[in-house]
Design a protein around this motif. Sequence first.
Motif: not given
Length: 68
Positions: A24-30, A32-40, A46-56
């Motif tokens: 849900e957060i991944f797609l929200k970021k994709l 470009q919807e506004k994320l809450t402070k906690t979501e950011r 967590v999520i950004k690290k997984k995305a970097y690994a997937l993009a490697n």
Amino acid sequence: LLSLKEDFSLEYAMSQIFTGKQKEIFLKKLRQEKLTKTEREYFSRVIKKKAYALANPELHRLARKLLE
């Protein structure tokens, strides 16, 4: 029908890596919807690290080779 199959394939692949809330957060970021402070914070921690690994590209190449 082909588009629907691709959607299900993507959904299944994402569910293998991300939890429901992470997707849900991944797609929200994709979208470009506004994320809450906690979501950011969670996204960057967590999520950004997984995305970097997937993009490697090297990891992708190794996974492809393993599945041959």
